[in-house]
Write a protein that holds these residues in place. Structure first.
Motif, mmCIF file in Angstrom:
data_model
loop_
_atom_site.group_PDB
_atom_site.id
_atom_site.type_symbol
_atom_site.label_atom_id
_atom_site.label_comp_id
_atom_site.label_asym_id
_atom_site.label_seq_id
_atom_site.Cartn_x
_atom_site.Cartn_y
_atom_site.Cartn_z
ATOM 1 N N GLY A 151 6.234 -5.555 -20.607
ATOM 2 C CA GLY A 151 5.183 -4.554 -20.753
ATOM 3 C C GLY A 151 4.306 -4.376 -19.537
ATOM 4 N N TYR A 152 4.535 -5.185 -18.481
ATOM 5 C CA TYR A 152 3.762 -5.059 -17.249
ATOM 6 C C TYR A 152 4.655 -4.486 -16.158
ATOM 7 N N ARG A 153 4.040 -3.725 -15.263
ATOM 8 C CA ARG A 153 4.771 -3.111 -14.155
ATOM 9 C C ARG A 153 4.465 -3.883 -12.871
ATOM 10 N N TYR A 154 5.536 -4.335 -12.189
ATOM 11 C CA TYR A 154 5.384 -5.071 -10.948
ATOM 12 C C TYR A 154 6.136 -4.345 -9.842
ATOM 13 N N PRO A 155 5.626 -4.401 -8.610
ATOM 14 C CA PRO A 155 6.369 -3.798 -7.497
ATOM 15 C C PRO A 155 7.713 -4.482 -7.310
ATOM 16 N N SER A 156 8.775 -3.699 -7.186
ATOM 17 C CA SER A 156 10.103 -4.264 -6.941
ATOM 18 C C SER A 156 10.429 -4.264 -5.452
ATOM 19 N N ARG A 157 9.557 -3.676 -4.664
ATOM 20 C CA ARG A 157 9.743 -3.669 -3.212
ATOM 21 C C ARG A 157 8.350 -3.698 -2.605
ATOM 22 N N ALA A 158 7.995 -4.777 -1.922
ATOM 23 C CA ALA A 158 6.635 -4.909 -1.404
ATOM 24 C C ALA A 158 6.642 -5.765 -0.150
ATOM 25 N N LEU A 159 5.594 -5.645 0.608
ATOM 26 C CA LEU A 159 5.443 -6.419 1.835
ATOM 27 C C LEU A 159 5.258 -7.890 1.475
ATOM 28 N N GLY A 160 6.095 -8.770 2.015
ATOM 29 C CA GLY A 160 6.008 -10.194 1.753
ATOM 30 C C GLY A 160 6.786 -10.667 0.544
ATOM 31 N N LEU A 161 7.440 -9.741 -0.167
ATOM 32 C CA LEU A 161 8.181 -10.110 -1.381
ATOM 33 C C LEU A 161 9.452 -10.882 -1.053
ATOM 34 N N ASP A 162 10.119 -10.515 0.044
ATOM 35 C CA ASP A 162 11.379 -11.155 0.424
ATOM 36 C C ASP A 162 11.417 -11.287 1.933
ATOM 37 N N VAL A 163 12.398 -12.048 2.433
ATOM 38 C CA VAL A 163 12.486 -12.269 3.870
ATOM 39 C C VAL A 163 12.823 -10.989 4.619
ATOM 40 N N SER A 164 13.499 -10.058 3.971
ATOM 41 C CA SER A 164 13.783 -8.757 4.573
ATOM 42 C C SER A 164 13.114 -7.685 3.727
ATOM 43 N N ILE A 165 12.900 -6.522 4.301
ATOM 44 C CA ILE A 165 12.183 -5.459 3.599
ATOM 45 C C ILE A 165 12.906 -4.136 3.796
ATOM 46 N N ASP A 166 13.016 -3.383 2.705
ATOM 47 C CA ASP A 166 13.605 -2.046 2.733
ATOM 48 C C ASP A 166 12.457 -1.045 2.736
ATOM 49 N N ILE A 167 12.337 -0.265 3.788
ATOM 50 C CA ILE A 167 11.182 0.614 3.978
ATOM 51 C C ILE A 167 11.595 2.062 3.763
ATOM 52 N N ASP A 168 10.913 2.758 2.846
ATOM 53 C CA ASP A 168 11.111 4.202 2.701
ATOM 54 C C ASP A 168 10.502 4.907 3.906
ATOM 55 N N TYR A 169 11.246 5.858 4.455
ATOM 56 C CA TYR A 169 10.725 6.612 5.608
ATOM 57 C C TYR A 169 11.001 8.090 5.402
ATOM 58 N N MET A 170 10.018 8.923 5.714
ATOM 59 C CA MET A 170 10.224 10.366 5.710
ATOM 60 C C MET A 170 9.281 10.994 6.735
ATOM 61 N N SER A 171 9.710 12.080 7.349
ATOM 62 C CA SER A 171 8.857 12.833 8.267
ATOM 63 C C SER A 171 8.738 14.258 7.749
ATOM 64 N N MET A 172 7.636 14.901 8.089
ATOM 65 C CA MET A 172 7.387 16.260 7.581
ATOM 66 C C MET A 172 6.518 17.009 8.579
ATOM 67 N N PRO A 173 6.709 18.327 8.691
ATOM 68 C CA PRO A 173 5.844 19.121 9.578
ATOM 69 C C PRO A 173 4.445 19.238 8.985
ATOM 70 N N LEU A 174 3.453 19.320 9.858
ATOM 71 C CA LEU A 174 2.068 19.465 9.438
ATOM 72 C C LEU A 174 1.624 20.914 9.529
ATOM 73 N N LYS A 175 0.682 21.272 8.675
ATOM 74 C CA LYS A 175 0.011 22.568 8.754
ATOM 75 C C LYS A 175 -1.494 22.331 8.785
ATOM 76 N N GLN A 176 -2.182 23.156 9.539
ATOM 77 C CA GLN A 176 -3.631 23.039 9.571
ATOM 78 C C GLN A 176 -4.185 23.237 8.165
ATOM 79 N N GLY A 177 -5.079 22.354 7.750
ATOM 80 C CA GLY A 177 -5.644 22.418 6.409
ATOM 81 C C GLY A 177 -4.975 21.491 5.408
ATOM 82 N N ASP A 178 -3.821 20.897 5.760
ATOM 83 C CA ASP A 178 -3.176 19.914 4.873
ATOM 84 C C ASP A 178 -4.146 18.775 4.570
ATOM 85 N N ILE A 179 -4.166 18.338 3.311
ATOM 86 C CA ILE A 179 -4.984 17.194 2.910
ATOM 87 C C ILE A 179 -4.073 16.150 2.277
ATOM 88 N N PHE A 180 -4.167 14.925 2.764
ATOM 89 C CA PHE A 180 -3.347 13.820 2.251
ATOM 90 C C PHE A 180 -4.257 12.849 1.496
#
Length: 573
Positions: A151-180
């Motif tokens: 019943g609890y949710r735990y990260p299955s991929r996190a920094l320090g969880l394992d000796v190796s890490i799988d990192i999601d990566y994506m790039s995107m163009p920016l537009k003036q006025g974008d808010i993140f």
């Protein structure tokens, strides 16, 4: 006309009785001038899996570490390479630290976004949340990596969880006025997409106020639904201005610099005058130079002119400067900056007025054991400083160790230095073999076995053994091994037979650190360094390796002494 640059606005808000108890961390760094054009700006958020002090520390370290190390990566690295290398190094450090604590762990979800030119680059692991608001469109950019357990949710991929890490990566163009928007899983079930859009757009000119509205609304919704609302955090980044034109990546300029030609004393390059040629090898050239503007003496290291077309080597050459910059220790050579811009490919280090350890040993054959052990302990601190930054030196031997006029040791030459990896350091081993193994290299380099920190431990111990005895611990140099069966030929020669001043305890410590089997050496380098601090073996009984290996014999001896005392007391009645 001044060319426009990237311009950002930032807002933040926390909901917590005390900020120090919050398990989440977030920060934004927007550098000035050239660094902004080369590396861009970055926003980071982390969220630890528990609420103890260790979890809080893990989140803070991951955010601060990323922002510090990313902007220190070599200029020629692109965003993806820089961020990935830094995150893998952070992951290795956090994972290793978790082994030393009983409660909690250095584990956290993390999302980092780099804004460079007219693009954004997102690096994500775990369950932190990143959204983009463009016009009326509100979109989640990050993916949730979670596992449901009881019943609890735990990260299955996190920094320090394992000796190796799988990192999601994506790039995107920016537009003036974008808010993140950067936030955490705590907000789930409180705000709808329409709420985000409304609360942010209500007064988009003040991002701090917008974050406060998000936090207070989320807290109120949580309390209405009967669960805690004390762990909310929100971070907004708005793109106010983009560069007019996307120029060529400035980071590549440094990597495109020409390799310096062969230099001799008296030659000048970029305002630096060559004073002396210190080394010429197949891979590099090392010169003592004088900055003609500041009058400082420094050491210049440049690739060999013959290797100007070997891009793979040049990439690692440029990594060396970053390696040295990451380590802050008086026992490790320091990187220096020239007073003028570089127009050739090289880096500068502080000049040490001294001599190599091999020369020092020849000039001081009567040096005391205390002097030699002091040098050994300083060298151990240098290796420890590298290991704390998840770096292997791989070339520890007397010619790479300098001693200044005050007797201080400085570890130099980082030609084979590499970051910790999750593949048994295969590439590290290949690099060390390419540059050439030495008589102090650990056996695993010759046998294509996994290498690691204990490989540096072996080289350190071999150098210390040589410093104490003038000889090597084995008749067959380990770098000449051809198969695993040759390991049986490695018979340790006791250091006491060559130097009677060496104590039994110190000899045992050297024997263990020099074991041909990597797994049988000291688990931690600090254990070996402890033996160097206590050469007479005045250690507590539970730290005695011989006692730990033979507990039965020890207690049998104690029982025998007690029995003898009992018999004597009975006879003397």
């Amino acid at each position: 006309m001044v060319e426009s640059e990237l311009s950002l606005s930032v807002g933040q808000a926390f909901v917590a009785p005390e900020r120090r108890r919050h398990r989440s961390s977030m920060s934004v760094r927007i550098p000035d001038g050239p660094l902004l054009r080369v590396k861009g700006a970055s926003a980071v958020i982390s969220d630890s899996t528990s609420r103890n002090a260790i979890a809080k520390q893990a989140g803070d370290i991951s955010v601060r570490g990323f922002l510090a190390d990313y902007f220190s990566t070599p200029d020629h690295w692109d965003v993806k390479m820089s961020a990935t290398r830094v995150l893998r190094a952070l992951n290795g450090w956090c994972h290793s630290q978790s082994d030393h604590i009983r409660e909690g762990s250095y584990m956290s979800s993390l999302s980092a976004m780099v804004f460079l030119g007219r693009e954004a680059h997102l690096f994500h692991m775990g369950d932190t949340l990143v959204f983009r608001l463009r016009g009326a469109e509100f979109e989640q950019l990050s993916r949730d990596h979670v596992t449901d357990l009881g019943g609890y949710r735990y990260p299955s991929r996190a920094l320090g969880l394992d000796v190796s890490i799988d990192i999601d990566y994506m790039s995107m163009p920016l537009k003036q006025g974008d808010i993140f928007l950067f936030t955490t899983q705590a907000v789930r079930g409180t705000l709808m997409p329409s709420d985000y859009v409304q609360l942010i757009r209500q007064d988009a000119s003040d991002l701090n106020a917008a974050c406060e509205r998000l936090a207070s609304t989320a807290q109120a919704r949580a309390q209405e639904r009967g669960y805690g609302g004390e762990q909310f955090c929100f971070q907004l980044v708005r793109i106010d201005q983009l560069p007019e034109e996307e120029s060529d990546q400035p980071g590549k300029l440094y990597g495109d610099l020409p390799v310096p030609p062969e230099l001799s004393p008296g030659d000048r390059l970029d305002g630096l005058e060559v004073q002396e040629v210190l080394s010429r090898t197949a891979q590099s050239r090392v010169y003592r130079v004088r900055d003609m503007y500041s009058e400082r003496e420094m050491v210049m290291k440049a690739p060999s002119p013959e290797l100007s077309s070997r891009n793979a080597y040049l990439e690692h050459f440029l990594l060396q400067q970053w390696v040295v910059e990451r380590v802050n220790s008086p026992f490790v050579a320091k990187v220096m900056e020239s007073s003028r811009p570089r127009r050739h490919l090289y880096y500068l280090m502080g000049y040490v007025e001294g001599e190599r350890l091999s020369d020092w040993a020849r000039r001081h054959p009567q040096a005391s054991l205390a002097q030699r052990l002091d040098i050994a302990r300083q060298l151990g601190k240098a290796v420890q400083a590298l290991h704390r930054r998840d770096l292997l030196h791989q070339q520890i031997h007397p010619d790479n160790i300098l001693i200044d006029s005050h007797g201080q040791v400085v570890l130099a030459d980082f030609s084979a230095c590499r970051l910790r990896e999750g593949d048994g350091h295969k590439r590290s081993r290949e690099l060390a073999r390419q540059l050439g193994l030495t008589e102090h290299s650990a056996p695993e380099y010759a046998l294509d076995d996994d290498v690691g920190r204990r490989s540096d431990q072996y080289a350190l111990a071999s150098t210390v053994y040589w410093l104490l005895t003038g000889q090597l611990p084995y008749d067959l140099p380990p770098h000449q091994l051809r198969s695993h069966t040759d390991l049986e030929k490695l018979v340790y020669h006791s250091a006491r037979t060559l130097n009677p001043e060496v104590s039994v305890a110190l000899d045992d410590a050297l024997r263990r650190a020099l074991d041909p089997q990597r797994a049988l050496r000291f688990r931690r380098l600090s254990e070996f360094l402890y033996a160097l601090r206590d050469p007479q073996g005045q250690v507590r009984s539970h730290n005695n390796p011989r006692l730990l290996r033979e507990p039965a014999n020890f207690w049998q001896g104690v029982a025998g002494v007690l029995l003898l005392l009992l018999v004597l007391s009975w006879l003397l009645r």
